[in-house]
Design a protein around this motif. Sequence first.
Motif, PDB file in Angstrom:
ATOM      1  N   UNK A   1       0.921  -1.479  -0.300  1.00  0.00           N
ATOM      2  CA  UNK A   1       0.282  -0.016   0.126  1.00  0.00           C
ATOM      3  C   UNK A   1       1.163   1.377   0.080  1.00  0.00           C
ATOM      4  N   UNK A   2       0.515   2.310  -0.340  1.00  0.00           N
ATOM      5  CA  UNK A   2       0.993   4.372  -0.408  1.00  0.00           C
ATOM      6  C   UNK A   2      -0.084   4.885  -0.035  1.00  0.00           C
ATOM      7  N   UNK A   3       0.080   6.023   1.007  1.00  0.00           N
ATOM      8  CA  UNK A   3      -1.054   6.259   0.797  1.00  0.00           C
ATOM      9  C   UNK A   3      -0.335   7.848   0.902  1.00  0.00           C
ATOM     10  N   UNK A   4      -1.170   8.772   0.086  1.00  0.00           N
ATOM     11  CA  UNK A   4      -0.389   9.930  -0.170  1.00  0.00           C
ATOM     12  C   UNK A   4      -1.653  11.328   0.461  1.00  0.00           C
ATOM     13  N   UNK A   5      -1.388  12.269   1.062  1.00  0.00           N
ATOM     14  CA  UNK A   5      -2.150  13.111   1.914  1.00  0.00           C
ATOM     15  C   UNK A   5      -1.777  14.409   1.163  1.00  0.00           C
ATOM     16  N   UNK A   6      -2.008  14.847   1.112  1.00  0.00           N
ATOM     17  CA  UNK A   6      -2.327  16.828   0.998  1.00  0.00           C
ATOM     18  C   UNK A   6      -1.916  17.149   1.555  1.00  0.00           C
ATOM     19  N   UNK A   7      -0.639  18.535   1.000  1.00  0.00           N
ATOM     20  CA  UNK A   7      -0.760  19.242   2.473  1.00  0.00           C
ATOM     21  C   UNK A   7      -0.991  20.490   2.192  1.00  0.00           C
ATOM     22  N   UNK A   8      -2.069  20.761   2.776  1.00  0.00           N
ATOM     23  CA  UNK A   8      -2.572  22.740   2.825  1.00  0.00           C
ATOM     24  C   UNK A   8      -2.509  23.631   2.861  1.00  0.00           C
ATOM     25  N   UNK A   9      -2.379  24.498   2.850  1.00  0.00           N
ATOM     26  CA  UNK A   9      -1.534  25.714   3.600  1.00  0.00           C
ATOM     27  C   UNK A   9      -2.466  25.540   4.747  1.00  0.00           C
ATOM     28  N   UNK A  10      -1.696  26.715   5.780  1.00  0.00           N
ATOM     29  CA  UNK A  10      -2.329  26.730   7.051  1.00  0.00           C
ATOM     30  C   UNK A  10      -2.356  28.957   7.185  1.00  0.00           C
ATOM     31  N   UNK A  11      -2.596  29.154   8.714  1.00  0.00           N
ATOM     32  CA  UNK A  11      -2.188  29.962   8.763  1.00  0.00           C
ATOM     33  C   UNK A  11      -0.938  30.345   8.607  1.00  0.00           C
ATOM     34  N   UNK A  12      -0.132  29.724   8.951  1.00  0.00           N
ATOM     35  CA  UNK A  12       1.178  30.189   9.477  1.00  0.00           C
ATOM     36  C   UNK A  12       2.147  29.402   8.280  1.00  0.00           C
ATOM     37  N   UNK A  13       3.036  30.630   7.263  1.00  0.00           N
ATOM     38  CA  UNK A  13       3.185  30.664   6.126  1.00  0.00           C
ATOM     39  C   UNK A  13       4.773  29.772   6.313  1.00  0.00           C
ATOM     40  N   UNK A  14       5.410  29.096   7.717  1.00  0.00           N
ATOM     41  CA  UNK A  14       6.967  28.939   7.459  1.00  0.00           C
ATOM     42  C   UNK A  14       6.272  27.429   7.496  1.00  0.00           C
ATOM     43  N   UNK A  15       6.343  26.466   6.686  1.00  0.00           N
ATOM     44  CA  UNK A  15       6.429  25.427   6.580  1.00  0.00           C
ATOM     45  C   UNK A  15       7.348  24.567   7.045  1.00  0.00           C
ATOM     46  N   UNK A  16       8.383  25.216   6.052  1.00  0.00           N
ATOM     47  CA  UNK A  16      10.407  24.786   6.519  1.00  0.00           C
ATOM     48  C   UNK A  16      10.167  24.650   7.789  1.00  0.00           C
ATOM     49  N   UNK A  17      10.024  25.332   9.022  1.00  0.00           N
ATOM     50  CA  UNK A  17      10.007  25.646  10.286  1.00  0.00           C
ATOM     51  C   UNK A  17       9.758  24.393  10.753  1.00  0.00           C
TER      52      UNK A  17
ATOM     53  N   UNK B   1      -4.193  29.863   2.960  1.00  0.00           N
ATOM     54  CA  UNK B   1      -5.055  29.552   3.436  1.00  0.00           C
ATOM     55  C   UNK B   1      -6.400  27.984   2.344  1.00  0.00           C
ATOM     56  N   UNK B   2      -5.438  26.724   2.901  1.00  0.00           N
ATOM     57  CA  UNK B   2      -6.678  25.560   2.122  1.00  0.00           C
ATOM     58  C   UNK B   2      -6.197  25.602   0.182  1.00  0.00           C
ATOM     59  N   UNK B   3      -5.147  26.166   0.213  1.00  0.00           N
ATOM     60  CA  UNK B   3      -3.935  26.242  -1.240  1.00  0.00           C
ATOM     61  C   UNK B   3      -3.438  24.843  -1.138  1.00  0.00           C
ATOM     62  N   UNK B   4      -3.933  23.372  -2.293  1.00  0.00           N
ATOM     63  CA  UNK B   4      -2.552  22.868  -2.418  1.00  0.00           C
ATOM     64  C   UNK B   4      -1.303  23.395  -2.694  1.00  0.00           C
TER      65      UNK B   4
END
Length: 385
Positions: free
Chosen positions: A313-329, A352-355
Amino acid sequence: MSERNRTVPRMGMVGGGQLSRMTHQAGIALGIDFSVLAADPRDSAARVCGDVVLGDDRGLDDVLAFAKACDVVTFDHEHVPEPVLRAVEEAGGLLRPGRRALRFAQDKLVMRTRMAELGAPSPAWRAVSAPEHVDAFADEHGWPIVLKAARGGYDGKGVWIADGPEEAAVIVARAAAEGVPLLAEEKVGFRRELAVQVARSPHGQVAVYPVVETLQRDGICHEVIAPAPGLDEEKATRAQQAAIEIAHALDVTGVLAVEMFETAEGVLVNELAMRPHNSGHWTIDGAVTSQFEQHLRAVANLPLGAPGTVAPYTVMANVLGGADPDVYGRYLHVMAKDPGVKVHMYGKDVRPGRKIGHVTVTGDDHRDLLARARDAADYLRGDDQ
Ligand code: ADP
């Protein structure tokens, strides 16, 4: 043509989104010269591609000039208007998929009409342009009714559920004011949503991926489980067969994604996309050949790669944008907590909400994989910290 190596085709992709970015990534491995026509230098593919042409990725002049500089042109979205595609083909541009095939991914009314001609199992539907049409359709199929804009929708934008005549009348009036043709569909009481990817080359070779389960919330695909757990073999084969037949009948070149509903009786075709698709992102880590490599191979008329899986099995989950733009952190935590999680980010501005990316996990137990993928994607989104 490239100065570097004249026998390598110059492949152009119209649109600078994440699909272009990930196709470019596959093109690097294959040594294919890849250009992208992007509207904005901050577009996902424009940030990384070595040969970016900035221009209107839906406009006649820019698409035509771009096509003239490429040996073959493909697309990361279906929004290039038909007259533009026609002009490019008439000027000798090589489009894959071609204009005639793309119509079926651009217009849900055209697609539904063709699916009916092909006898592809589909929900009941009807073109509607007045409230009486919807009411007559609902008399046969019952409320609620699904209303869809024939063109321009994505991620559930352009899909509305009308519980009764008043609601339907408001939607019909709004669509009429905007000049958008509408169709009504029965609201299918599906068990779950499925998708199948099939690649087809101009040569007529096809390669079909396993049927996957897609989990949607608010019209947006959030997770994909590959293959769809517990899907009976007969339904899976029927779904793959339907995708192959559609690809041949519509003369598709490249990857075709067929979104489907699983019902008690079988599978129904919901929607077509003629490009790499969100429901196929799992193939980067979970299949022998990713959908992006497969799309390039098909569009270049090369032999297709094996579509088989590399794990149960492989599972993929989308990361949607949240309120804090510092994803790398937030990478540190996600990577330390679960080294088996593969992180794919698209370099997009966070809204927010963007893939903005996706994560993938492979293994034996799809429930455990889904929990891990969700956990990583939720953390990267970062809202609850
Ligand atoms: P989009 O082109 O915006 O992705 P879709 O036609 O795929 O639009 O519809 C978006 C979602 O709406 C589907 O994934 C499904 O959850 C729901 N939906 C669409 N059509 C129907 C239908 N006939 N019956 C029930 N649900 C539907």
